[in-house]
Design a protein around this motif. Structure first.
Motif, PDB file in Angstrom:
ATOM      1  N   VAL A 146      18.887 -26.301 -16.142  1.00 15.82           N
ATOM      2  CA  VAL A 146      17.545 -26.052 -15.618  1.00 15.82           C
ATOM      3  C   VAL A 146      16.766 -25.385 -16.744  1.00 15.82           C
ATOM      4  O   VAL A 146      17.261 -24.431 -17.357  1.00 15.82           O
ATOM      5  CB  VAL A 146      17.589 -25.144 -14.373  1.00 15.82           C
ATOM      6  N   LEU A 147      15.584 -25.900 -17.065  1.00 19.96           N
ATOM      7  CA  LEU A 147      14.861 -25.418 -18.234  1.00 19.96           C
ATOM      8  C   LEU A 147      14.022 -24.187 -17.906  1.00 19.96           C
ATOM      9  O   LEU A 147      14.148 -23.153 -18.539  1.00 19.96           O
ATOM     10  CB  LEU A 147      13.977 -26.538 -18.796  1.00 19.96           C
ATOM     11  N   TYR A 148      13.145 -24.315 -16.894  1.00 20.49           N
ATOM     12  CA  TYR A 148      12.284 -23.190 -16.520  1.00 20.49           C
ATOM     13  C   TYR A 148      12.266 -23.046 -15.010  1.00 20.49           C
ATOM     14  O   TYR A 148      11.835 -23.953 -14.303  1.00 20.49           O
ATOM     15  CB  TYR A 148      10.859 -23.408 -17.052  1.00 20.49           C
ATOM     16  N   ARG A 200      20.143 -24.381  -6.984  1.00 16.99           N
ATOM     17  CA  ARG A 200      19.542 -25.335  -6.058  1.00 16.99           C
ATOM     18  C   ARG A 200      19.124 -26.617  -6.775  1.00 16.99           C
ATOM     19  O   ARG A 200      18.421 -27.436  -6.197  1.00 16.99           O
ATOM     20  CB  ARG A 200      18.342 -24.682  -5.372  1.00 16.99           C
ATOM     21  N   LYS A 201      19.593 -26.812  -7.997  1.00 19.44           N
ATOM     22  CA  LYS A 201      19.160 -28.008  -8.736  1.00 19.44           C
ATOM     23  C   LYS A 201      19.459 -29.298  -7.977  1.00 19.44           C
ATOM     24  O   LYS A 201      18.680 -30.237  -8.020  1.00 19.44           O
ATOM     25  CB  LYS A 201      19.826 -28.044 -10.113  1.00 19.44           C
ATOM     26  N   PHE A 202      20.615 -29.341  -7.312  1.00 22.33           N
ATOM     27  CA  PHE A 202      21.021 -30.568  -6.631  1.00 22.33           C
ATOM     28  C   PHE A 202      21.018 -30.370  -5.129  1.00 22.33           C
ATOM     29  O   PHE A 202      21.423 -29.321  -4.625  1.00 22.33           O
ATOM     30  CB  PHE A 202      22.421 -30.988  -7.079  1.00 22.33           C
ATOM     31  N   GLY A 203      20.611 -31.398  -4.414  1.00 26.35           N
ATOM     32  CA  GLY A 203      20.674 -31.368  -2.960  1.00 26.35           C
ATOM     33  C   GLY A 203      19.338 -31.057  -2.332  1.00 26.35           C
ATOM     34  O   GLY A 203      18.416 -30.553  -2.989  1.00 26.35           O
ATOM     35  N   CYS A 204      19.240 -31.367  -1.055  1.00 19.33           N
ATOM     36  CA  CYS A 204      18.038 -31.043  -0.296  1.00 19.33           C
ATOM     37  C   CYS A 204      18.391 -29.960   0.720  1.00 19.33           C
ATOM     38  O   CYS A 204      19.562 -29.759   1.049  1.00 19.33           O
ATOM     39  CB  CYS A 204      17.507 -32.284   0.415  1.00 19.33           C
ATOM     40  N   THR A 263       2.711 -25.557  -9.619  1.00 24.77           N
ATOM     41  CA  THR A 263       3.890 -25.006 -10.291  1.00 24.77           C
ATOM     42  C   THR A 263       5.100 -25.919 -10.082  1.00 24.77           C
ATOM     43  O   THR A 263       5.292 -26.492  -9.019  1.00 24.77           O
ATOM     44  CB  THR A 263       4.239 -23.605  -9.763  1.00 24.77           C
ATOM     45  N   CYS A 264       5.931 -26.011 -11.119  1.00 20.61           N
ATOM     46  CA  CYS A 264       7.140 -26.834 -11.083  1.00 20.61           C
ATOM     47  C   CYS A 264       8.299 -26.066 -11.665  1.00 20.61           C
ATOM     48  O   CYS A 264       8.139 -25.318 -12.629  1.00 20.61           O
ATOM     49  CB  CYS A 264       6.982 -28.064 -11.971  1.00 20.61           C
ATOM     50  N   ILE A 265       9.472 -26.292 -11.092  1.00 20.31           N
ATOM     51  CA  ILE A 265      10.717 -25.929 -11.747  1.00 20.31           C
ATOM     52  C   ILE A 265      11.119 -27.153 -12.560  1.00 20.31           C
ATOM     53  O   ILE A 265      11.102 -28.271 -12.040  1.00 20.31           O
ATOM     54  CB  ILE A 265      11.804 -25.579 -10.717  1.00 20.31           C
ATOM     55  N   LEU A 266      11.459 -26.934 -13.827  1.00 22.51           N
ATOM     56  CA  LEU A 266      11.718 -28.063 -14.718  1.00 22.51           C
ATOM     57  C   LEU A 266      13.211 -28.103 -15.036  1.00 22.51           C
ATOM     58  O   LEU A 266      13.802 -27.075 -15.357  1.00 22.51           O
ATOM     59  CB  LEU A 266      10.915 -27.859 -16.005  1.00 22.51           C
ATOM     60  N   ALA A 267      13.812 -29.290 -14.928  1.00 27.77           N
ATOM     61  CA  ALA A 267      15.260 -29.409 -15.133  1.00 27.77           C
ATOM     62  C   ALA A 267      15.593 -30.655 -15.924  1.00 27.77           C
ATOM     63  O   ALA A 267      14.803 -31.602 -15.986  1.00 27.77           O
ATOM     64  CB  ALA A 267      15.974 -29.429 -13.787  1.00 27.77           C
TER      65      ALA A 267
END
Lengths: 394, 394
Positions: free
Chosen positions: B347-349, A165-169, B334-338
């Motif tokens: 994607v890092l975490y 899901r890194k890219f897109g909404c 909280t964050c997903i880090l990329a």
């Protein structure tokens, strides 16, 4: 295309007599390489461009530069009439340096440095991807009035390498983002998505296209005059499992698109792997063959190339390369294949070992097929002191 | 060491008043970086060398160059009296160029190119690692009469990052390989092993040392006059979970060694991470903060550095870096880090999200602590057109 067959003492043969990669094989056969080298045939890139174009009909290709940014590939594709999908300022500069027109370059990364947006705008690029409010705000500030397309998350569809899901909404963000773009003075022209890398069969696109078409028609019903559909990449390369041939694959994808979207004035496709993977082979060398214990079933075969010097896509054994040696034909046995670095992560294939000749030994050349995509730039600058993958363009 | 505190208008403070990384923080605070940059303080490397040496007693350090081959680190360690563990010809050349004596350099990669063995022998290096017959044969041919140590596979012991079976031979191969080395005219002087990267507690070494001591005494009983024990690396760095302090850690490891091996004339240790990780911080930038849907619990935070430009050790979320921002103290979420690349792997975490200030936004600086090891050389040559990690040595 005219090609020389290895060992044929210069007799000219026609392309119909030869495998497509005969020119690459010939160069590898007659060259002594000092280090692992990717040998790339731009004639095959041009062939791939034409094959994909033939199938894509009125859709235009924006080559995904990140797959392989060799300047010779870019200039070949400029001559063929391709557009370009750039991920960064450096990729934009590369395309311009090879003669690409700015109106044929899209800035497709949804995560752009503000200064790079300003640079792109300054050189005349007018088409940007976004999937978030803050990205639209950066674009509105640094490329006022630009055309933007909103990237949507597509659902898993059976691709060999589904995207996260890194890219897109998500679907519920599409209309708000189109509205936000318009409110910021941008021109929200369309949508984009990605079916997932290495989608081997065109039929696998159907589900994703159903989903995006629903969003497309909903946005049009809301009054957005969408005119651009960016279908992204996913065009496959051969790594041992069967794939659809490129022209038929592209035609079938476009038929699926038309069924669901009707006639869209501007359709963009962004092949990367499918354009360049089979245009290159890596010439490498065996450094060591060993067994770990008296009772080991597998040999360990160590190459002079590994995860950190070009073969990063072997992570999780996702991409399975094919290997050729001068001893092919001898009896084979299973091998765990590893790279040369002092890093235990640098193992290429262990869960599914590979079959290699039992006679293989240190010093033997090993050729890795279909390595034109996602190899040269993945290489580290010099981990363990090993140089990055060398490149020879023919 | 004398240091200036950021914002202290030049008042000289003593080291006892300051955190160890105050010099790095001061440089980062006053510098505008064009791209992600590792800021490295060689004074901290020298401190780490002394702390480890104090604990190691008569054992000598061969710094694992692959952890960070910055020439300034090598020259600092030459001045401190360190030896070096080299993985390749390029690392050997680097050490020699910074003044290291060849008799202080070991060629510790068990997978060596034949031509590189010949090069090492030619410049006067006389100590090589091996774990297989074919490797011993290459060494015998290209470095006749050299000293060799046999690397053995060590059993899992609870290290944060246990090594695979890529390096070393099983127990049943040790005596045959020592015999093979002797038969080839080499001088089989000892054994080596590796407890696994980031072994946070010295007590975790006990099981591996039991195992290797058994092999050591068996080989001596067979008549091999072993005199060198290479205990490898595994010396930890701080990434959020508690570790033993370096001097105490090293002393405890040596006590465990002596208990099992008695007095060994030559003990070598190969710290890499433990020598340089806390000597560097990366100055990076937030490119985008977004939510994927109206109902998302996590934000996505995208940095200008990722897996392909320096943070490769976030693969499988193995190494967990610590982050510092100017907004620390604000409420966090909280964050997903990329990373910034158009690659879904970058994607890092995500499985274990990180806590970052809710006020964080594009353009903010973010500093990543303890990044001196395994960052700069893991960086790709230019994936997606992003440049490799920049380096500033202070």
């Amino acid at each position: 295309m005219t090609a020389y067959f290895p060992g044929s003492a210069g007799n000219v043969l026609t392309e119909f007599d030869l495998p497509r990669d005969a020119r690459i094989d010939a160069v590898i056969a007659r060259t002594a390489f000092e280090r692992p080298t990717l040998v790339l045939d731009t004639a095959l890139v041009a062939e791939n461009y034409r094959a994909l174009s033939d199938g894509l009909g009125h859709a235009v290709i924006h080559y995904a530069v990140k797959a392989n940014p060799a300047p010779e590939i870019i200039s070949t594709l400029v001559r063929e009439g391709s557009g370009f999908d750039a991920a960064s300022r450096a990729e934009i500069e590369l395309c311009l340096s090879q003669g690409a027109r700015p109106d044929r370059i899209s800035f497709g990364n949804t995560i752009k440095r503000a200064a790079d947006i300003a640079f792109a705008h300054g050189v005349g690029i007018d088409l940007f991807a976004a999937d978030a409010e803050e990205e639209l705000e950066k674009i509105a500030q640094h490329a006022p009035g630009a055309r933007v397309y909103i990237r949507v998350i597509s659902e898993p569809n059976g691709a060999d390498w589904p995207l996260t899901r890194k890219f897109g909404c998500a679907s519920d963000r599409v209309i708000p983002l189109l509205n936000h773009a318009a409110a910021l003075g941008l021109d929200p022209v369309g949508l984009s998505f990605h079916v997932g890398s290495q989608t081997r069969r065109a039929a696998q696109w159907a589900g994703t296209l159903d989903q995006v078409a629903g969003l497309w028609h909903a946005a049009r019903a809301e009054g957005f005059a969408l005119s651009l559909l960016n279908i992204g990449g996913g065009f496959p390369a051969f790594y041992g499992d069967e794939i659809d041939a490129p022209t038929e694959y592209a035609a079938q994808v476009m038929a699926l698109v038309t069924e669901r979207f009707g006639h869209v004035p501007h359709v963009m496709a962004e092949p990367g792997r499918g354009m360049v993977a089979d245009a290159g082979k890596i010439a490498a060398e065996v450094l060591l063959v060993s067994r770990k214990s008296e009772t080991d079933l597998h040999r360990w075969v160590y190459l002079d190339i590994g995860k950190f010097s070009g073969l990063a896509e072997t992570t999780d054994e996702a991409i399975r390369y094919q290997f050729e040696t001068a001893r092919d034909g001898d009896d084979t046995g299973t091998c765990i294949l590893a790279g040369p670095s002092c890093d235990s992560v640098d193992v290429l294939y262990e869960k599914r070992p590979v079959q290699l000749p039992l006679t293989l030994r240190a010093g033997d050349r090993i050729v890795i097929a279909n390595c034109g995509a996602y190899t040269s730039t993945y290489a580290s600058v010099g981990f363990n002191g090993f140089p990055p993958l060398d490149l020879m363009v023919i």
